[in-house]
Motif scaffolding. Structure first.
Motif, PDB file in Angstrom:
ATOM      1  N   ASP A 210       0.825  -1.209   0.000  1.00  8.65           N
ATOM      2  CA  ASP A 210       0.000   0.000   0.000  1.00  8.65           C
ATOM      3  C   ASP A 210       0.861   1.262   0.000  1.00  8.65           C
ATOM      4  N   ALA A 211       1.951   1.241   0.769  1.00  7.61           N
ATOM      5  CA  ALA A 211       2.823   2.409   0.836  1.00  7.61           C
ATOM      6  C   ALA A 211       3.504   2.658  -0.505  1.00  7.61           C
ATOM      7  N   LEU A 212       3.961   1.591  -1.157  1.00  3.15           N
ATOM      8  CA  LEU A 212       4.600   1.748  -2.470  1.00  3.15           C
ATOM      9  C   LEU A 212       3.614   2.269  -3.509  1.00  3.15           C
ATOM     10  N   ALA A 213       2.345   1.844  -3.399  1.00  2.00           N
ATOM     11  CA  ALA A 213       1.326   2.345  -4.326  1.00  2.00           C
ATOM     12  C   ALA A 213       1.141   3.853  -4.158  1.00  2.00           C
ATOM     13  N   LEU A 214       1.113   4.322  -2.904  1.00  2.41           N
ATOM     14  CA  LEU A 214       0.977   5.756  -2.653  1.00  2.41           C
ATOM     15  C   LEU A 214       2.195   6.523  -3.160  1.00  2.41           C
ATOM     16  N   GLN A 215       3.394   5.946  -2.961  1.00  2.33           N
ATOM     17  CA  GLN A 215       4.605   6.598  -3.445  1.00  2.33           C
ATOM     18  C   GLN A 215       4.601   6.697  -4.972  1.00  2.33           C
ATOM     19  N   SER A 216       4.140   5.643  -5.627  1.00  2.00           N
ATOM     20  CA  SER A 216       4.084   5.651  -7.088  1.00  2.00           C
ATOM     21  C   SER A 216       3.076   6.683  -7.585  1.00  2.00           C
ATOM     22  N   GLU A 217       1.942   6.775  -6.905  1.00  2.07           N
ATOM     23  CA  GLU A 217       0.944   7.776  -7.280  1.00  2.07           C
ATOM     24  C   GLU A 217       1.507   9.184  -7.118  1.00  2.07           C
ATOM     25  N   GLN A 218       2.258   9.396  -6.048  1.00  7.26           N
ATOM     26  CA  GLN A 218       2.871  10.691  -5.815  1.00  7.26           C
ATOM     27  C   GLN A 218       3.800  11.057  -6.967  1.00  7.26           C
TER      28      GLN A 218
ATOM     29  N   SER B  83      11.318   2.856   2.600  1.00  8.72           N
ATOM     30  CA  SER B  83       9.963   3.395   2.642  1.00  8.72           C
ATOM     31  C   SER B  83       9.619   4.006   3.994  1.00  8.72           C
ATOM     32  N   TYR B  84      10.442   3.777   5.004  1.00 10.91           N
ATOM     33  CA  TYR B  84      10.165   4.310   6.340  1.00 10.91           C
ATOM     34  C   TYR B  84      10.241   5.829   6.389  1.00 10.91           C
ATOM     35  N   VAL B  85      11.159   6.396   5.624  1.00 14.24           N
ATOM     36  CA  VAL B  85      11.457   7.826   5.716  1.00 14.24           C
ATOM     37  C   VAL B  85      11.298   8.450   4.335  1.00 14.24           C
ATOM     38  N   PRO B  86      10.565   9.554   4.196  1.00 16.13           N
ATOM     39  CA  PRO B  86      10.329  10.120   2.857  1.00 16.13           C
ATOM     40  C   PRO B  86      11.603  10.517   2.136  1.00 16.13           C
ATOM     41  N   GLN B  87      12.629  10.930   2.881  1.00 13.40           N
ATOM     42  CA  GLN B  87      13.873  11.342   2.227  1.00 13.40           C
ATOM     43  C   GLN B  87      14.578  10.154   1.565  1.00 13.40           C
TER      44      GLN B  87
ATOM     45  N   GLU C 254       1.342   9.591   6.438  1.00 10.14           N
ATOM     46  CA  GLU C 254       0.502   9.156   5.318  1.00 10.14           C
ATOM     47  C   GLU C 254       1.110   7.973   4.569  1.00 10.14           C
ATOM     48  N   LEU C 255       2.450   7.945   4.451  1.00 11.28           N
ATOM     49  CA  LEU C 255       3.130   6.935   3.648  1.00 11.28           C
ATOM     50  C   LEU C 255       3.794   5.857   4.503  1.00 11.28           C
ATOM     51  N   ASP C 256       3.413   5.724   5.733  1.00 13.10           N
ATOM     52  CA  ASP C 256       4.032   4.762   6.649  1.00 13.10           C
ATOM     53  C   ASP C 256       3.838   3.335   6.136  1.00 13.10           C
ATOM     54  N   PRO C 257       4.933   2.563   5.932  1.00 12.20           N
ATOM     55  CA  PRO C 257       4.790   1.209   5.396  1.00 12.20           C
ATOM     56  C   PRO C 257       4.529   0.131   6.443  1.00 12.20           C
ATOM     57  N   VAL C 258       4.512   0.483   7.741  1.00 11.26           N
ATOM     58  CA  VAL C 258       4.284  -0.549   8.772  1.00 11.26           C
ATOM     59  C   VAL C 258       3.145  -0.234   9.717  1.00 11.26           C
TER      60      VAL C 258
END
Length: 509
Positions: free
Chosen positions: A257-265, A326-330, A433-437
């Motif tokens: 789910d987190a990777l999907a949000l990152q890809s959408e971003q 994926s834990y940290v946006p940077q 919002e993008l937390d993978p865990v």
């Protein structure tokens, strides 16, 4: 897809719902009559808490407090809990009577090893309130359940190796054998840690606490507040883990789910969409499938020394890196570029990051304590779900995660332990919002039973957000007024997504 390579790292960063922050070593000054200060019945002496990378030490007061390892055998073996006290620094008044207890993540992290991060996060709070950090039993310097062989030498897993489930089980068996005579892993559970916290509270002579739990620490905070509501004033839960959660059982889905949000971003930004037209998850799946069939030998540069190294990049190593970053946006901002490079056969940059992250995670968690918690509280409730089968890392990760429990001496969670946390206490819940865990839906699940709770979701952020942006100021206001609804959170609107790198020089305007 085989995921055994993920396990050693998962037991540290990935699987443990970890706290973002640096590890640290505690150097405690020798106590003498002149330097000893007392907080209640506990004596403290000056100490410096420093991280492995150096930097300015965090000056504190350090002490110990003994509790029985087995609460039912008070005359048996004792545990000296390691405690750090960061005195209120206002200087103009006596500290407020209700201190803040910081509860670290993991399970397996030691609170005192995050003093620098805690001091920054609670900068506003610390002007008027004392801050207390207790190394949870089995971590840090509180009789750590660290893995040692028969000669007492530390046992470690090679971060560049890929141990299978059988090897991990054997490692756990040897770790348990090395604890004989110095610890009984059955008693290093959350429930006993909560008893310890209240014993420390009583010894300090304070009536109420303010709790800040991060990651796994949110489980500890909920259990404490439910058991001792009369001694709890406010609660902050950062990276919320519901009591019902099987820690480690949902990582395949939450990462997806987190990777999907990152890809959408990425695809919402013209430059990113043009540079990476393929969905990141699809490209990552292609890379991992290719490496699963044929791992690739690669020459790359050591991330610390710059020296040339040679190793083999595997599908599991790539999956591990995607999860950790994926834990940290940077660091998540690097993923599209790293995955695209790998998809075009250029593995050296990715392998440098795999090597760096694997080495950094060594020693970040006390593995034995982690197993004591997970084997007692989570492993028995895990049921493989069909929904994980079609994810990038698959259901095998959870199976590998819990495999050591087949040989690890474990206790039991008490009746009602996994019931939802329901309370009238003031509670502030924080999610990225993008937390993978610990995704925001976990926070929504918990706040539903908290009439005086409020859940804040920080845009574009990952795991653990209490130090992000204006959150330290908001934490100060919440703990001061004990009113989550009264917070003016408009300052959080300034948070923005971290744009993905489109080349190695960073983001292109």
């Amino acid at each position: 897809m085989r995921t055994t390579r993920i396990l050693p790292i998962a037991a540290g960063v990935i699987a443990a719902i970890l706290l973002a922050g640096c590890n640290a070593d505690t150097a405690t000054a020798a106590a003498d009559t002149a330097s000893t200060r007392h907080f209640g019945d506990i004596g403290f002496a000056p100490c410096s808490l420093t991280g492995p990378a150096g930097g300015t030490p965090t000056e504190a007061q350090c002490g110990t407090f003994e509790v029985p390892e087995n609460p039912a055998a008070p005359d048996g073996r004792m545990i000296a809990l390691n405690i750090a006290w960061l005195p209120a620094n206002d200087g103009n008044s006596v500290a407020t009577a209700d201190p803040v207890f910081f509860l670290a993540g993991g399970p397996g992290q030691a609170a005192t090893e995050h003093a620098a991060t805690v001091e920054r996060t609670l900068e506003e709070v610390g002007k008027k309130r004392d801050i207390i950090l207790v190394d949870q039993r089995g971590t840090g310097q509180s009789n750590p359940l660290d893995c040692r062989d028969a000669s007492g030498a530390p046992m470690q897993l090679d971060p560049s190796d890929a141990p299978d489930i059988k090897q991990m089980v054997d490692f756990a068996r040897r770790c348990a054998q090395g604890l004989e005579g110095r610890a009984d892993p059955r008693f290093y559970t959350t429930t006993n840690a909560v008893r310890d916290l209240d014993a420390v509270r009583a010894a300090l002579g304070v009536e109420q606490l303010n709790l800040l739990g991060v990651s796994y620490g949110t489980r500890v905070a909920q259990q404490y507040a439910a058991t001792y509501p009369q001694h709890t004033r406010t609660v902050v839960l950062d990276g919320v883990a519901p009591n019902s959660l099987v820690v480690g059982g949902e990582f395949a889905r939450t990462l997806e789910d987190a990777l999907a949000l990152q890809s959408e971003q990425c695809h919402e930004l013209p430059a990113c969409r043009e540079r990476f037209p393929t969905d990141m998850r699809a490209q990552l799946r292609t890379v991992m499938t290719s490496l699963e069939a044929a791992p690739v030998e690669v020459d790359y540069r050591d991330s610390r020394t710059g020296e040339l190294r040679h190793d083999t990049v595997t599908a599991d190593a790539v999956g591990s890196l995607a999860f950790m970053f994926s834990y940290v946006p940077q660091t998540a901002a690097l993923l599209p570029l790293m995955i695209d490079e790998a998809a075009h056969g250029r593995y050296a940059p990715l392998m440098s990051l795999v090597q760096m992250s694997g080495e950094q995670m060594q020693g970040q968690m006390t593995r034995g304590m982690q197993w004591s918690v997970l084997c007692a509280e989570d492993a028995g409730r895990y049921e493989p779900g069909a929904e994980a089968a079609d994810t990038l890392i698959g259901g095998e990760m959870a199976e590998a995660f819990f495999a050591p429990c087949s040989v690890w001496p474990s206790g039991d969670a008490p009746q009602g332990f996994h019931q939802p946390f329901a309370s009238d206490l003031p509670v502030l819940l924080l999610s990225g919002e993008l937390d993978p865990v610990t995704p925001p839906r976990y926070g929504e699940q918990v706040v539903a039973n908290l009439p005086n709770g409020r859940h804040l979701v920080l845009q574009g952020q990952g795991h653990n957000v209490s130090a992000t942006g204006c959150m330290p100021k908001l934490l100060g206001q919440f703990i001061e007024d004990a009113d989550a609804d009264a917070l003016d959170t408009g300052c959080l609107d300034a948070l923005r997504y971290v744009p993905p790198f489109v080349h190695f020089n960073g983001w292109a305007p």
